[in-house]
Design an enzyme around this catalytic site. Structure first.
Site, PDB file in Angstrom:
ATOM      1  N   GLU A 133      37.528  31.105  36.708  1.00  0.00           N
ATOM      2  CA  GLU A 133      38.337  32.039  37.510  1.00  0.00           C
ATOM      3  C   GLU A 133      38.803  31.451  38.963  1.00  0.00           C
ATOM      4  OE1 GLU A 133      37.253  36.229  40.424  1.00  0.00           O
ATOM      5  OE2 GLU A 133      35.814  34.702  39.839  1.00  0.00           O
ATOM      6  N   LYS A 139      43.220  40.440  36.153  1.00  0.00           N
ATOM      7  CA  LYS A 139      42.114  41.446  36.167  1.00  0.00           C
ATOM      8  C   LYS A 139      42.346  42.634  36.355  1.00  0.00           C
ATOM      9  CE  LYS A 139      37.747  40.597  38.878  1.00  0.00           C
ATOM     10  NZ  LYS A 139      37.134  39.695  39.900  1.00  0.00           N
ATOM     11  N   CYS A 144      35.031  37.680  35.814  1.00  0.00           N
ATOM     12  CA  CYS A 144      33.812  37.715  36.548  1.00  0.00           C
ATOM     13  C   CYS A 144      33.434  39.219  36.710  1.00  0.00           C
ATOM     14  CB  CYS A 144      34.232  37.481  37.974  1.00  0.00           C
ATOM     15  SG  CYS A 144      32.826  37.199  39.140  1.00  0.00           S
TER      16      CYS A 144
END
Length: 516
Positions: free
Chosen positions: A284, A340, A391
């Site tokens: 990320e 995301k 994440c």
């Protein structure tokens, strides 16, 4: 005709409520700490199967409503507080221009907020169970179902982290494959159910209940082991290269950090290209600038003979941007992207930004507003369709479930994890193992500071990096096309238990003199 069954009738022996004493509160405190110790990194997973007994005893005993409500706060504080203490690793934030005191207050304030939210979750569950009639069998079945319902509601909120199933991952290797039936939530409900049966057995002193609790646990372990043995053979193989850059967040977006990032990821990419991998993946935000194709050095570095690169970066959109994974073909053209979906509150967006944004301190290093991606994305890449999680998304099972349901053949978990300690690294790895077992997919996890890892479809960690070092690794995975019951239908245990509870309540209302 009365339907009599010693497992379903109310308690016939009068039970004297336990006196409020230091022993009761001590046991409650110890049981909450035991659940925390069952979580990674300690991973003392057997403790999870007994750690809810004191709370269940008060819910099953007549006349203990107030006691149960008070115990809920103490138990949850003892569980959530140590489990979430890693969030204080945010401190120091002096690199963002904050004073030492302000940084400390922000870090501990975040810990207090997320811990308090976990306390409310347990308290809401206790309140819901106490709305059920004072009948041990009904409260047990309904209470387990209500735990699943409350857990699901909390997953819809901006803050969520600590499912009880995390206590079994990745250490309890026999049980994890059972997650293919009803997901990690099914494992959580098993833990709650076994604890409830043991609590009931301790109150009524019926040996059959104790045997039933042990039998349920043994059956779950053996079924999980059996499902693991029956998993289908792997499909076509791929060799994937991982780069763990180890670039500190405090310098990442400055000139020094940008230069260091590009040096390390280019060096890692060249090493893995020479190793003959099919694709290379980065964590990320590994390219810490807003993506501009015409200015990106990757367009120059990716030659026609190079393997495709899955690059973590930021994709601008007007005055907003996405946290993205870009699948770059040789030459630098974008073959696919994933944005995301589940963002971190305060770190990546401000809940209620329209009203509170100007008063809240943003913790994101990029000062534009991050926006969430669409939930129906399909990440198509030169090495096939991938299920991606960036994440924090790893804690939300539906993010990967929907992508695997749509045909993804393996899972990519990309994260930063800096500046947090190894407690978070262990918990994040455990979440990845749960997602692997649920979906019957290989998981390749790549992070900035560790742990990067390879996890097989049984939830077993095959390789794990050392933390806080720059490293590259080539791993071998298989593309899989199976669809587990969980992937097809999601968590089925919670609705089954809730419907059973409603039917039981209806039966009692229609035939109040009969026992069922």
């Amino acid at each position: 005709m009365k339907l009599l069954h010693r497992w379903s009738v109310p308690l016939t022996r009068p039970i004297t409520p336990s006196p409020r004493s230091w022993r009761l509160w001590g046991l409650t405190l110890l049981s909450g700490l035991a659940m925390a110790a069952a979580m990674p990194p300690l991973g003392l997973w057997p403790l999870a199967w007994i750690a809810l007994i004191p709370l269940w005893r008060s819910l099953l005993q007549p006349g203990q409503s107030l006691q149960a409500r008070q115990q809920a706060w103490l138990w949850a504080a003892a569980f959530q507080g140590p489990t979430l203490i890693w969030i204080t690793g945010l401190h120091p934030l002096t690199w963002m221009g904050l004073s030492w005191g302000t940084s400390l207050a922000i870090a501990w304030g975040c810990w207090l907020v997320i811990t308090a939210w976990g306390l409310v979750q347990t308290r809401v569950w206790v309140w819901a169970v106490q709305r059920l009639p004072q009948h041990c069998g009904l409260r047990l079945v309904g209470g387990v179902g209500l735990w699943g319902l409350v857990d699901w509601l909390w997953q819809q909120s901006p803050l969520y982290w600590s499912p009880l199933a995390l206590s079994q991952s990745p250490a309890n290797t026999w049980l994890l494959p059972l997650a293919e039936l009803s997901g990690a939530e099914g494992l959580t409900l098993l833990i709650v159910a076994v604890n409830g049966l043991l609590a009931w057995a301790s109150l009524s002193r019926q040996r059959s209940l104790l045997v039933g609790a042990i039998a349920l646990w043994c059956c779950a372990e053996l079924t999980g082991w059996g499902l693991g043995q029956l998993r289908a053979a792997d499909g076509s193989a791929l060799t994937i290269g991982l780069i763990q850059g180890n670039v500190p967040t405090r310098i990442k977006t400055g000139p020094e950090g940008i230069l260091l990032s590009r040096q390390r990821y280019r060096q890692g990419y060249q090493q893995l290209t020479e190793a003959g991998v099919d694709a290379v993946i980065t964590p990320e935000g590994s390219d810490p600038t807003l993506w501009q194709a015409e200015r990106s050095p990757w367009a120059r570095w990716l030659s026609p003979e190079s393997p495709p690169l899955l690059l973590g970066t930021y994709l601008p959109q007007g005055d907003r941007y996405w946290q993205s994974l870009l699948a770059l073909k040789p030459g630098g053209a974008i073959a696919g992207r994933y944005d995301k979906v589940r963002l971190v509150p305060l770190g990546e967006y401000i809940p209620g930004e329209r009203w509170f944004g100007r008063w809240l301190q943003r913790l994101s290093p990029i000062q534009l507003g991050m926006q969430a991606g669409r939930s129906d994305q399909r990440f198509q890449t030169p090495v096939g369709q991938i299920a991606a999680a960036i994440c924090y998304e790893l804690v939300f099972p539906e993010v990967l479930q929907s992508q695997v349901q749509a045909g993804a053949t393996w899972i990519l978990s990309a994260a930063n994890l800096d500046p947090y300690n190894e407690q978070l690294m262990n918990q994040h790895l455990a979440l990845a193992a749960l997602r692997a077992a649920e979906t019957d997919r290989w998981v390749v996890q790549v992070t900035n500071t560790g742990y990067s890892a390879l996890i097989n479809p049984l939830g077993q960690v095959q390789w794990r990096s050392q933390p806080r070092i720059f490293t590259t690794q080539a791993v071998r995975i298989a593309q899989r096309s199976s669809q587990t019951p969980y992937v097809r239908w999601g968590d089925s245990m919670t609705p089954i238990l809730l419907v059973s509870t409603v039917l039981w309540l209806g039966w009692r209302q229609r035939w109040p003199k009969q026992t069922l």
